[in-house]
Design a protein around this motif. Sequence first.
Motif, PDB file in Angstrom:
ATOM      1  N   ALA A 108       0.826  -1.206   0.000  1.00  0.00           N
ATOM      2  CA  ALA A 108       0.000   0.000   0.000  1.00  0.00           C
ATOM      3  C   ALA A 108       0.859   1.255   0.000  1.00  0.00           C
ATOM      4  N   ARG A 109       2.118   1.121   0.318  1.00  0.00           N
ATOM      5  CA  ARG A 109       3.042   2.265   0.329  1.00  0.00           C
ATOM      6  C   ARG A 109       3.447   2.685  -1.078  1.00  0.00           C
ATOM      7  N   GLY A 110       3.193   1.845  -2.061  1.00  0.00           N
ATOM      8  CA  GLY A 110       3.455   2.196  -3.453  1.00  0.00           C
ATOM      9  C   GLY A 110       4.891   2.563  -3.740  1.00  0.00           C
ATOM     10  N   GLU A 111       5.094   3.755  -4.275  1.00  0.00           N
ATOM     11  CA  GLU A 111       6.435   4.177  -4.691  1.00  0.00           C
ATOM     12  C   GLU A 111       7.388   4.255  -3.509  1.00  0.00           C
ATOM     13  N   ASP A 112       6.909   4.640  -2.337  1.00  0.00           N
ATOM     14  CA  ASP A 112       7.777   4.676  -1.160  1.00  0.00           C
ATOM     15  C   ASP A 112       8.324   3.288  -0.854  1.00  0.00           C
ATOM     16  N   TYR A 113       7.484   2.271  -1.071  1.00  0.00           N
ATOM     17  CA  TYR A 113       7.914   0.894  -0.830  1.00  0.00           C
ATOM     18  C   TYR A 113       9.002   0.482  -1.812  1.00  0.00           C
ATOM     19  N   THR A 114       8.783   0.733  -3.093  1.00  0.00           N
ATOM     20  CA  THR A 114       9.775   0.317  -4.078  1.00  0.00           C
ATOM     21  C   THR A 114      11.090   1.080  -3.916  1.00  0.00           C
ATOM     22  N   GLN A 115      11.007   2.339  -3.492  1.00  0.00           N
ATOM     23  CA  GLN A 115      12.236   3.093  -3.231  1.00  0.00           C
ATOM     24  C   GLN A 115      12.999   2.482  -2.061  1.00  0.00           C
ATOM     25  N   ALA A 116      12.267   2.049  -1.039  1.00  0.00           N
ATOM     26  CA  ALA A 116      12.908   1.420   0.121  1.00  0.00           C
ATOM     27  C   ALA A 116      13.589   0.115  -0.286  1.00  0.00           C
ATOM     28  N   ILE A 117      12.921  -0.662  -1.148  1.00  0.00           N
ATOM     29  CA  ILE A 117      13.515  -1.915  -1.611  1.00  0.00           C
ATOM     30  C   ILE A 117      14.760  -1.627  -2.458  1.00  0.00           C
ATOM     31  N   GLY A 118      14.675  -0.626  -3.314  1.00  0.00           N
ATOM     32  CA  GLY A 118      15.830  -0.256  -4.127  1.00  0.00           C
ATOM     33  C   GLY A 118      17.005   0.170  -3.270  1.00  0.00           C
ATOM     34  N   ASN A 119      16.748   0.954  -2.245  1.00  0.00           N
ATOM     35  CA  ASN A 119      17.822   1.385  -1.350  1.00  0.00           C
ATOM     36  C   ASN A 119      18.444   0.196  -0.628  1.00  0.00           C
ATOM     37  N   LEU A 120      17.610  -0.755  -0.256  1.00  0.00           N
ATOM     38  CA  LEU A 120      18.108  -1.937   0.434  1.00  0.00           C
ATOM     39  C   LEU A 120      19.016  -2.757  -0.494  1.00  0.00           C
ATOM     40  N   ILE A 121      18.612  -2.867  -1.755  1.00  0.00           N
ATOM     41  CA  ILE A 121      19.429  -3.592  -2.733  1.00  0.00           C
ATOM     42  C   ILE A 121      20.791  -2.938  -2.897  1.00  0.00           C
ATOM     43  N   VAL A 122      20.794  -1.630  -3.061  1.00  0.00           N
ATOM     44  CA  VAL A 122      22.043  -0.905  -3.307  1.00  0.00           C
ATOM     45  C   VAL A 122      22.923  -0.905  -2.060  1.00  0.00           C
ATOM     46  N   LYS A 123      22.335  -0.590  -0.913  1.00  0.00           N
ATOM     47  CA  LYS A 123      23.107  -0.483   0.335  1.00  0.00           C
ATOM     48  C   LYS A 123      23.798  -1.793   0.683  1.00  0.00           C
ATOM     49  N   ASN A 124      23.137  -2.902   0.405  1.00  0.00           N
ATOM     50  CA  ASN A 124      23.691  -4.210   0.757  1.00  0.00           C
ATOM     51  C   ASN A 124      24.374  -4.917  -0.418  1.00  0.00           C
ATOM     52  N   ASN A 125      24.532  -4.197  -1.531  1.00  0.00           N
ATOM     53  CA  ASN A 125      25.207  -4.730  -2.714  1.00  0.00           C
ATOM     54  C   ASN A 125      24.615  -6.087  -3.124  1.00  0.00           C
ATOM     55  N   LEU A 126      23.297  -6.183  -3.100  1.00  0.00           N
ATOM     56  CA  LEU A 126      22.646  -7.462  -3.355  1.00  0.00           C
ATOM     57  C   LEU A 126      22.707  -7.883  -4.817  1.00  0.00           C
ATOM     58  N   GLN A 127      22.904  -6.931  -5.728  1.00  0.00           N
ATOM     59  CA  GLN A 127      22.949  -7.308  -7.138  1.00  0.00           C
ATOM     60  C   GLN A 127      24.150  -8.186  -7.463  1.00  0.00           C
ATOM     61  N   ALA A 128      25.114  -8.230  -6.545  1.00  0.00           N
ATOM     62  CA  ALA A 128      26.241  -9.139  -6.757  1.00  0.00           C
ATOM     63  C   ALA A 128      25.781 -10.589  -6.794  1.00  0.00           C
ATOM     64  N   TYR A 129      24.657 -10.895  -6.130  1.00  0.00           N
ATOM     65  CA  TYR A 129      24.128 -12.254  -6.129  1.00  0.00           C
ATOM     66  C   TYR A 129      23.449 -12.613  -7.440  1.00  0.00           C
ATOM     67  N   ASP A 130      23.164 -11.637  -8.282  1.00  0.00           N
ATOM     68  CA  ASP A 130      22.441 -11.895  -9.525  1.00  0.00           C
ATOM     69  C   ASP A 130      23.319 -12.481 -10.614  1.00  0.00           C
ATOM     70  N   TYR A 131      24.621 -12.338 -10.481  1.00  0.00           N
ATOM     71  CA  TYR A 131      25.503 -12.684 -11.581  1.00  0.00           C
ATOM     72  C   TYR A 131      26.290 -13.966 -11.345  1.00  0.00           C
ATOM     73  N   ALA A 132      25.991 -14.661 -10.244  1.00  0.00           N
ATOM     74  CA  ALA A 132      26.663 -15.921  -9.984  1.00  0.00           C
ATOM     75  C   ALA A 132      26.179 -16.997 -10.950  1.00  0.00           C
ATOM     76  N   HIS A 133      24.933 -16.886 -11.394  1.00  0.00           N
ATOM     77  CA  HIS A 133      24.354 -17.838 -12.324  1.00  0.00           C
ATOM     78  C   HIS A 133      23.808 -17.078 -13.537  1.00  0.00           C
ATOM     79  N   PRO A 134      24.495 -17.137 -14.688  1.00  0.00           N
ATOM     80  CA  PRO A 134      23.981 -16.441 -15.869  1.00  0.00           C
ATOM     81  C   PRO A 134      22.553 -16.849 -16.178  1.00  0.00           C
ATOM     82  N   LEU A 135      21.746 -15.914 -16.636  1.00  0.00           N
ATOM     83  CA  LEU A 135      20.343 -16.170 -16.928  1.00  0.00           C
ATOM     84  C   LEU A 135      20.158 -16.518 -18.391  1.00  0.00           C
ATOM     85  N   ALA A 136      19.440 -17.579 -18.658  1.00  0.00           N
ATOM     86  CA  ALA A 136      19.183 -17.995 -20.032  1.00  0.00           C
ATOM     87  C   ALA A 136      18.131 -17.090 -20.655  1.00  0.00           C
ATOM     88  N   HIS A 137      18.347 -16.693 -21.874  1.00  0.00           N
ATOM     89  CA  HIS A 137      17.369 -15.889 -22.607  1.00  0.00           C
ATOM     90  C   HIS A 137      16.511 -16.785 -23.493  1.00  0.00           C
TER      91      HIS A 137
END
Length: 274
Positions: free
Chosen positions: A245-274
Motif C-alpha cells: 500500500a506504500r506504493g512508490e515509497d515501498y519500491t524506493q525502500a527496496i531499491g535502497n536496500l538492494i544498493v546499500k547491501n550490494n545485493l545485485q552481486a548475487y544476480d551474476y553468480a548464475h547467468p540467466l538464459a534468454h
Amino acid sequence: MVGKNNILHGAQRTIHYVFVMLGLVFVAEESSANTAPQVLPEIRLTSYTPLGPTPKFAAMADVKAKKAAFFSHLLPAIRAHNTHIRQLRALVVSLRQVAVLTPEQTVWLELLAQIYLIEETLIDGEAFWQQLLLRVDTVPASLALAQAANESAYGTSRFATKGNNYFGQWCLQKGCGLVPSQRTRGADHEVAVFTTYAESVGSYIHNINTNPAYSGFRRQRNAMRQNQQALNSVELLSGLQSYSARGEDYTQAIGNLIVKNNLQAYDYAHPLAH
C-alpha cells in the motif's frame, strides 16, 4: 496490498499440490522433426529442501552478521527455484521451434499453462507462446532477498518465525493463516503459513510471475530479455508498486536496500538464459 492477495487459494493451490504429489514426467515420442529433449521435466513450485534449522535471527545482536546470515539462508532456495524455472523456460523456447508437437509435449505445455494461469489454450497460437515466455521466467535474487528482508524484518517477524512467510503473502480463507494484529476493521485476509521457508520463496516467485498486479514487471523483464540485457532488479521495481500500500515509497525502500547491501552481486553468480 493488491499484489499479496490471491496467492494460495482456489485452483492455484490445488494445482500446486497435484504436481508436488504426482511429480508428473512425460517421455516424448521419437520424431525426426522433433529436436526437443526426450524427457520433459517435472513442473514444481517448490524446488528446494531446506538443510538444517532456520537460524535464530532475533538472537543475533550484530546487525551485519544477522544480515549476512539471513541472505545466506535464503539464497540457496531462491537460486534453486530460479534454476528450475530456467529449465522450464529453455524447454518452452525449444518446443516453440518444433514443427509438430507430440501428444506428451502438448499435454506438458497445457499443464504448464494451467499452473502459470494462462487463459490462452491454443498452443499453435502466437499469443500462447508469448504469455508463457512472459511468465515462465526468473526473479533476480537481489530483488527476492531485499523484499524478504523488508517484509520479514530479516527473519524476525511473527509471520516468518511462526508461519515461514518471508514475503508477507496473504490467503483469503478463514483459518488459512495468521491473523495480522493490526488488520483493518472489516478485512478478512490472513497471512499465509508455509511448511518451510522454501515454500514461501516458491510461492513468492510464482506470485510475481502470475499475479495481474505485476504485469508491468513482467513486460519490463521481457523487454530486457528482448534487448539481451541482464535483469536489473532496481529498474524492475517500478512494476512492483502494487506489492505494498506504500506504493512508490515501498519500491524506493527496496531499491535502497538492494544498493546499500550490494545485493545485485548475487544476480551474476548464475547467468540467466534468454
